[in-house]
Motif scaffolding. Sequence first.
Motif, PDB file in Angstrom:
ATOM      1  N   SER A   1      -4.655   8.451  -5.400  1.00  0.00           N
ATOM      2  CA  SER A   1      -5.693   7.821  -5.448  1.00  0.00           C
ATOM      3  C   SER A   1      -6.281   9.368  -6.610  1.00  0.00           C
ATOM      4  O   SER A   1      -6.636  10.052  -5.754  1.00  0.00           O
ATOM      5  N   GLY A   2      -6.819   8.224  -7.301  1.00  0.00           N
ATOM      6  CA  GLY A   2      -7.950  10.271  -8.135  1.00  0.00           C
ATOM      7  C   GLY A   2      -7.650  10.365  -8.779  1.00  0.00           C
ATOM      8  O   GLY A   2      -7.779  12.005  -9.614  1.00  0.00           O
ATOM      9  N   CYS A   3      -5.963  10.653  -9.296  1.00  0.00           N
ATOM     10  CA  CYS A   3      -5.275  10.929  -9.989  1.00  0.00           C
ATOM     11  C   CYS A   3      -4.529  10.513 -11.823  1.00  0.00           C
ATOM     12  O   CYS A   3      -4.103   9.358 -11.141  1.00  0.00           O
ATOM     13  N   ASP A   4      -3.984  11.247 -12.431  1.00  0.00           N
ATOM     14  CA  ASP A   4      -4.068  10.534 -13.349  1.00  0.00           C
ATOM     15  C   ASP A   4      -2.137   9.789 -13.432  1.00  0.00           C
ATOM     16  O   ASP A   4      -1.481  10.282 -12.283  1.00  0.00           O
ATOM     17  N   SER A   5      -2.125   8.894 -13.403  1.00  0.00           N
ATOM     18  CA  SER A   5      -0.877   7.520 -13.517  1.00  0.00           C
ATOM     19  C   SER A   5      -0.200   8.037 -13.420  1.00  0.00           C
ATOM     20  O   SER A   5       1.393   8.421 -13.705  1.00  0.00           O
ATOM     21  N   ILE A   6       0.504   8.938 -14.735  1.00  0.00           N
ATOM     22  CA  ILE A   6       1.440  10.407 -15.573  1.00  0.00           C
ATOM     23  C   ILE A   6       1.167  11.963 -14.563  1.00  0.00           C
ATOM     24  O   ILE A   6       0.208  12.148 -14.982  1.00  0.00           O
TER      25      ILE A   6
ATOM     26  N   SER B   1      -1.617   5.094   4.747  1.00  0.00           N
ATOM     27  CA  SER B   1      -2.442   4.448   5.325  1.00  0.00           C
ATOM     28  C   SER B   1      -3.308   4.273   3.701  1.00  0.00           C
ATOM     29  O   SER B   1      -4.366   5.110   3.529  1.00  0.00           O
ATOM     30  N   PRO B   2      -3.540   2.701   2.956  1.00  0.00           N
ATOM     31  CA  PRO B   2      -2.894   1.932   3.702  1.00  0.00           C
ATOM     32  C   PRO B   2      -1.267   2.363   3.517  1.00  0.00           C
ATOM     33  O   PRO B   2      -1.147   3.180   2.735  1.00  0.00           O
ATOM     34  N   PRO B   3      -0.646   1.344   3.849  1.00  0.00           N
ATOM     35  CA  PRO B   3       1.035   1.706   4.251  1.00  0.00           C
ATOM     36  C   PRO B   3       1.497   1.475   3.055  1.00  0.00           C
ATOM     37  O   PRO B   3       0.815   0.057   2.511  1.00  0.00           O
ATOM     38  N   LEU B   4       2.961   1.660   2.596  1.00  0.00           N
ATOM     39  CA  LEU B   4       3.250   1.310   1.369  1.00  0.00           C
ATOM     40  C   LEU B   4       4.861   0.161   2.194  1.00  0.00           C
ATOM     41  O   LEU B   4       4.853  -0.326   3.381  1.00  0.00           O
TER      42      LEU B   4
ATOM     43  N   PHE C   1      -0.047  17.018   2.210  1.00  0.00           N
ATOM     44  CA  PHE C   1       0.254  18.224   1.463  1.00  0.00           C
ATOM     45  C   PHE C   1       0.812  17.459  -0.254  1.00  0.00           C
ATOM     46  O   PHE C   1       0.928  18.179  -0.536  1.00  0.00           O
ATOM     47  N   VAL C   2       0.224  16.007  -0.269  1.00  0.00           N
ATOM     48  CA  VAL C   2       0.151  15.833  -1.163  1.00  0.00           C
ATOM     49  C   VAL C   2      -0.587  16.693  -1.915  1.00  0.00           C
ATOM     50  O   VAL C   2      -0.421  16.604  -2.932  1.00  0.00           O
ATOM     51  N   ASP C   3      -1.919  16.860  -1.530  1.00  0.00           N
ATOM     52  CA  ASP C   3      -3.488  17.386  -2.195  1.00  0.00           C
ATOM     53  C   ASP C   3      -2.316  19.178  -2.722  1.00  0.00           C
ATOM     54  O   ASP C   3      -2.757  19.329  -3.904  1.00  0.00           O
TER      55      ASP C   3
END
Length: 449
Positions: free
Chosen positions: A212-217, A304-307, A355-357
Amino acid sequence: MKSSAVEIISDCFIEPELVSEEAKKPIYLSPWDLAMMSTHYIQKGILYPKPKHQHFNITTFMDNLKDSLSATLTHFHPLAARLATLKQPNPPSFTIFINPENSPGARFIHAAVNLTVDDIVAPTDVPMIVHLFFDHQKAISHDGHKLPLLSVQVTELIDGIFIACSANHMVVDGSSFWHFFNSWSEVFKSKRGNEHFVSISRPPVIQRWIPSGCDSILTLPFTHEDQFIDRPNPPELRDRIFHFSSDSLSKLKSKVNLECNTTKISRLQSLSALVWRCVTRARGLPRARETSCKMAADNRMRLSPPLPETYFGNSLHSIKTTTTAGELLERSIGWVAWRLHQAVTNHSDKMIKEFVDCWLKSPLVYTSRFFDANCIHIGGSPIFDMYGNKFGLGEGSAVLSGCANKFDGKVTVYPGRDGAGSMDLEICLLPENMVALESDKEFMSVITC
């Protein structure tokens, strides 16, 4: 073993039976997908005894496999596509995505070999010929720009059939791979006549997870493929499958939990602790040398929320535990197992998103340099449904893998063929280290055969 070559009988491409409007759109990849660009395709297959009844016809069987694969690809349409890249010169960047346009579909190969099931399962080590039962030898995921993202090879043995899939690791992780395999087996069982659509019990969720908060591409700040392309070239390895009965694993679990005065350590964590200790001992590492155990963990339920459990793509993280060889071997196995348990327990939504950030700020691609010589890496899972895939052939005799993603210290976990909580471990080691492991009393006291 008798000398034999794999003969290709036929080779074709399979398209989805139906193509929805959604399936015609490009799919932009997640950080977990993009990190897999230099990993090999996932290669897993199941060996079956050939039916002995007179009604079995190999031509009809192959036609049914193709028809059911086409129907299954209707649901798993990314596997029938190709990869594509858009390059931007200023600032330099790459955008890699799954492109459904101009693809002939998934590849389907019918092959034959003059070997028996016993020729494959009886030897101590997995025979090298098994590697030839898979397509895409040594291909990395980035090669999916030109190669099929899924290639199926069905190899006839004298008294058996081996169904093998090579799937692009940017498109699937282990959970998604077996989700597809399970669904294909389900469709094979249920498909009758000329239905245009066959439903499945667990439809995949194709939409990729983007933070969330970043470009979809997502774009990659690279100027050339050489900055992330790496083709592993491992030394000669021995590849052996070890069997652990449910009773043996229960005793090991009880032992490590008793040592730690807990009941929380799982069978897999107990077994991973055993393998880490014994492989480190087999390698003869100096006491002060650092060693690590990396365990592949599914992020789906930890977010959270889970996939959704049926999320179709990569959602993996490598959980790393590090110590010295001296401490690993001098401490109790319970201490080792508790360290692994804590690492798994601490792998939370917060850690995943951190980690993703970090990845978004400085994208990385997993290459061979991430696997140091003193580590073991544990992948796979005993909860994947492998022996439930029957394709009208009954239960398989063995689950086997190709040459992909193998290096000194790679350990792959499979459910045991006996069920009831048994497990099989495929361990890849340098030949001299495998000999030492086979002589390790602590290790050999736990294996079944």
